[in-house]
Design an enzyme around this catalytic site. Structure first.
Site, mmCIF file in Angstrom:
data_model
loop_
_atom_site.group_PDB
_atom_site.id
_atom_site.type_symbol
_atom_site.label_atom_id
_atom_site.label_comp_id
_atom_site.label_asym_id
_atom_site.label_seq_id
_atom_site.Cartn_x
_atom_site.Cartn_y
_atom_site.Cartn_z
ATOM 1 N N ARG A 98 0.663 -1.237 0.035
ATOM 2 C CA ARG A 98 -0.080 -0.085 0.071
ATOM 3 C C ARG A 98 0.814 1.401 -0.051
ATOM 4 O O ARG A 98 0.383 2.284 -0.773
ATOM 5 C CB ARG A 98 -1.102 -0.304 1.152
ATOM 6 N N HIS A 203 -16.782 3.643 -4.547
ATOM 7 C CA HIS A 203 -15.937 4.979 -4.286
ATOM 8 C C HIS A 203 -16.259 5.914 -5.187
ATOM 9 O O HIS A 203 -15.144 6.938 -5.313
ATOM 10 C CB HIS A 203 -14.378 4.624 -4.027
ATOM 11 N N TYR A 253 -14.372 10.499 -1.710
ATOM 12 C CA TYR A 253 -13.597 9.853 -2.957
ATOM 13 C C TYR A 253 -13.719 10.867 -3.848
ATOM 14 O O TYR A 253 -12.612 10.917 -4.627
ATOM 15 C CB TYR A 253 -13.653 8.484 -3.078
#
Length: 436
Positions: A98, A203, A253
């Site tokens: 990540r 999202h 988002y």
């Protein structure tokens, strides 16, 4: 679903710091959903965390006095065999991957985020093949199970499962349940009295109607500039004129798409000072696992709420309970489009309100889909479909097309540099792309 002496549930990624929350949910809902066996599964690299969080789960169940057997295992097939529900909450490559997803794009002047843009794409490329391996186990060992996918990017993963497996699957995200809780708190009513209508994909959604006790409140909300944000997205305010003319409450988002320069600058500054969200989460997780080790801890600690994925397990437990009891309530889920949006393919994964039955969710067509949001939805969906194809085939050309056509990637030149660097950084997780 067969009503029997108790349910078997497998949690893939059971060593996650989120696991105590889902265990708490199972305990609270035991009278509606009697679990006989809870299997927490992880891989060898996650064994240390699985042991820590798994032993906390056992203490929580022991404290509850309920007859739930908690099993910890690295044998995925043993956990899946005969399961009624399989919940997936994995991170292929762990938090180190990540970090790369977030850091590398920023060095090229592009938003670095774990579920959208180049970062989201590479998380999907790592994840889709593994999820489909899990699906093959479910097809063989638990063909009647429901798979509930929380693994991000949830929309892409859910669509890949629907296209390339026979598993009954539903995608879940904590964003809609957070919106519902936020609105209920704003109006000081029960969550059951609030009905937001979601338009979009995972999202990338807008709330285009919000009923509170049957009364439409969206105009009031938009005129007041009320907008929800979350721990993993910087708290930048929306432009009031934009919100009114948009005709919907955008998910946080969407700041990456509507306020790109501002968000990028904030991310870059944060990375240089304290690191990206991945760095912050690493520190929070270290603290959480230190807490989890305490043999006197027998409940979910409050500090878990700092983790950024609040209420994800409440959404998961709600969904399982509704399917098991055929509750026919409304939940916001990731399901196949069918004919809901005529500008998206029928097999596209969308995020929409659904009636949840024992046979699965029935999608409810939104009443209001603003014309001006359709283009962005379609563009991101094309990127998602190309990403799935690239994950399956290991074709660099398709991966390049996915990156170039993502609205957050500014040029072919930048896309090619990102693709080369991020493929190399993920080499051990992407064997498909490195076969001669």
């Amino acid at each position: 679903m067969t009503q029997r002496s108790g349910l078997k549930i497998a949690v893939i990624g059971g060593g996650s710091s989120y696991t105590p929350e889902i265990v708490e949910g199972f305990i609270r809902n035991y009278d509606q959903m009697p679990i006989r066996e809870l299997w927490l599964v992880d891989i060898e690299q996650g064994k240390h965390k699985l042991d820590i969080v798994g032993n906390l789960a056992k203490r929580m169940v022991e404290e509850s006095g309920l007859p739930i057997e908690v099993h910890l295992t690295l044998d995925r097939r043993q956990a899946i065999e005969g399961a009624d529900f399989v919940s997936t909450q994995m991170r292929v490559g762990l938090l180190e991957a990540r970090k790369r997803d977030e850091h590398i794009p920023i060095t090229h002047g592009v938003i670095g985020q774990e579920t959208t843009g180049p970062g989201g794409m590479f998380k999907a490329l790592r994840t889709v093949p593994i999820i489909l391996d899990i699906c093959r186990d479910i097809e063989e060992l638990a063909p009647n199970a429901w798979m509930l996918n929380f693994t991000n990017p949830a929309g892409i993963v859910t669509e890949a499962v629907a296209k390339y497996s026979r598993v009954r699957s539903i995608g879940l995200c904590n964003s809609p349940i957070n919106v519902q809780k936020f609105l209920a708190a704003q109006y000081e009513v029960s969550e059951k009295d609030v009905l937001p209508e979601f338009v979009g994909i995972n999202h990338l959604h807008w709330v285009t109607s919000c009923q509170v006790k049957g009364e439409e409140k969206l105009p009031e909300i938009l005129s007041g500039g009320m907008a929800y944000t979350a721990k993993n997205v910087p708290t930048v305010g929306w432009d009031a004129d934009f919100l009114k003319s948009l005709g919907g409450i955008p998910t946080y988002y969407l700041k990456y798409f509507y306020m790109t320069d501002y968000m990028f600058n904030e991310m870059k500054e944060a990375m240089e000072k304290n690191g990206t969200r991945a760095d912050v989460v690493s520190r929070v997780e270290e603290e959480l696992f230190e807490l989890y080790k305490d043999p006197s801890l027998r409940e979910k600690p409050k500090q878990l709420e700092q983790r950024g994925g609040a209420y994800y397990s409440e959404a998961a437990v709600n969904l399982m309970t509704s399917i098991y009891n055929d509750r026919k309530d409304i939940q916001t889920l990731n399901v196949a489009n069918g004919n809901i949006y005529d500008f998206l393919p029928a097999d596209a994964s969308i995020e929409v309100n659904c009636v949840v039955t024992a046979q699965g969710p029935i999608a409810l067509p939104p009443r209001n889909v603003p014309e001006h949001v359709k283009g962005l939805m379609h563009a991101v969906k094309v990127y998602e479909q190309l990403t799935i194809e690239a994950a399956i085939t290991g074709d660099r050309g398709i991966a390049l097309q996915a990156l170039v056509h993502h609205p957050l990637v500014p040029s072919i030149e930048v896309a090619k540099k990102l693709l080369d660097e991020m493929l190399e950084a993920n080499r051990e997780y992407l064997p498909n792309f490195f076969r001669k």
